[in-house]
Design an enzyme around this catalytic site. Sequence first.
Site, PDB file in Angstrom:
ATOM      1  N   LYS A  81     -15.272   9.739 -28.520  1.00 27.11           N
ATOM      2  CA  LYS A  81     -16.128   9.228 -27.451  1.00 27.11           C
ATOM      3  C   LYS A  81     -17.574   9.066 -28.288  1.00 27.11           C
ATOM      4  CE  LYS A  81     -17.885  11.401 -23.170  1.00 27.11           C
ATOM      5  NZ  LYS A  81     -17.896  12.449 -22.231  1.00 27.11           N
ATOM      6  N   SER A 156     -16.009  11.543 -17.822  1.00 34.40           N
ATOM      7  CA  SER A 156     -16.788  10.679 -18.821  1.00 34.40           C
ATOM      8  C   SER A 156     -16.166   9.970 -20.081  1.00 34.40           C
ATOM      9  CB  SER A 156     -18.151  10.882 -18.848  1.00 34.40           C
ATOM     10  OG  SER A 156     -18.340  12.260 -20.014  1.00 34.40           O
ATOM     11  N   SER A 180     -15.420  16.141 -17.784  1.00 37.99           N
ATOM     12  CA  SER A 180     -15.412  14.928 -18.709  1.00 37.99           C
ATOM     13  C   SER A 180     -14.237  14.673 -19.564  1.00 37.99           C
ATOM     14  CB  SER A 180     -16.813  14.580 -19.138  1.00 37.99           C
ATOM     15  OG  SER A 180     -17.406  14.335 -17.886  1.00 37.99           O
TER      16      SER A 180
END
Lengths: 475, 70
Positions: A81, A156, A180
């Site tokens: 990420k 996310s 997330s």
Amino acid sequence: MTEPLGTIEALQKRIAANPTSILELTIEALSKLDTLGRQLNAVAHIARDEAIARAEKLCDAMLKNKYDCSAPLFGIPVAHKDLYMRASWPCEGGSKTLAGNIAKQTAFVLSRLDDEGAVDCGRLTSVEFGLGTTGHNSYAGTPSNPWNQQYICGGSSSGSAAAVAAGIVPASLGSDTGGSVRLPAAACGLVGVKPTHGLVGRSGVVALSPTLDTVGPLTRTVRDSAILLQAISAVDDKDSSSIAYQLPNLLNLLEDGVSGLRIGWPSNYFFEDTESPVGDDISEVFSLLERLGAECVDVEMSGIETANAMSMLITAVEGASLHQRTILENHHDFGDQSLARLLVGLFIPASDYNNALTNRASFARRILEDTFKKVDAVITPVWPYALPTIEESDVGANPQAAAMVLRSGGNTRPVNYLGFPAVTVPIGFDANGLPTSVQLIGAPFTEHKLLRIARTLEREINFWATRPKLAETAH
Amino acid sequence: MVDKSDYNINSNFISKLNDVGIAPESLTNAAATAQRLCIEAKLLNPGALAPCNHNDYQHLLSELARRTTI
């Protein structure tokens, strides 16, 4: 249809048989990132030269027996990420406010993976600073779900989920402040792990809410998640919440089945807002676990709805605090939804924030006493409803979607307030052909039990016998 | 963080947000959401006779880590 890159276990076998395949695998992952990854809006940065140089070095070391090549992650290509910093690499946190930012440090967990021989190939799309559950990002792009590109892949850690589900890389680290890791993992049919707060160090990961932030893996198999979790769990001297705990050998315990474990069905909160097809699927899984030898009982998690609100309150205040200066100096560079969520924190009284923090210990003790003295794990939905399309859940274009989006994290956020571990594992498909999943929540430091239950479900359900139909197009 | 229990948007800090061009409607919405969250959180205040703080949580986890065995 393109062939996915295999699981860590499959790639290990390739590397053991032929050390030069480390370079081949890295090039394959880089190529997939550049084609399929960009097609899915999953890519923030590809570190082509660095990854190839690293793979060549590992190949050479293996051929010369200069390295401990038996490490499970040796030569495995990964990408993470866009909140994970590596010195001299771009790190924008999915935000225009950090456009062009170059990291000055390397995240603790990336150093751990480096030590294990992993090959870091780049960064994957994140919702802006991790502030959102659907994956929408007007600056960095909104990743598509590999199972059906009209649908969200959750957030996310949106790019991480898309890239792993599409077979671009076998594993990715995401971050989880309110769901997330778990929400995108569930949306894309992956195993997602939110570890016990403090088990995995967070220094070098862009923060959203230091009280609630955790980092964890997204993978296609339980075994791969166990490998990553084992590698990254260690005391991080630069993270004051880091706790010394020696995880047991997770791989050794994975195949132990569920016999002797007690699994709880929460009689309050989690299923109250869950639409019936989702609840029905989980009910079947609960029955399956009982047939496989688990003792299945109803449990109450008293006051858990309060933990959902506490989690949102703390995230709002800490997010606003971290970004207060940018809000004043440069608010136009935030996405509309991110700014709206950050502003909330500026209106929460200090006394309420302090109470949310000080109540955390007594609340966690109560849940431990009332729930986890009776069961080893609680089973819950992840998403409370069938996954929406990207268009349906775009709050910017469709303000009525705000209520639905707010509900999305209702089953995951309470776990962050408690700081307990949770694992999501796919259990099938919904009417639209998209993955459905369950969440397993346990007491602190019981990741081994949750992974054991997840592995049992994985073995029985064999979710990945089906895979997304994807075609790479040249970029 | 601004300690404002009345949620009006006339304080110095909130005025600054207005001054930099954040729409009053956005601030009003944020204030309303904040108020709702504080109500939903149903916070318990143990008071000065039973003080507790954030470190209690870290202590709890450390204790659990020490006591947890396989």
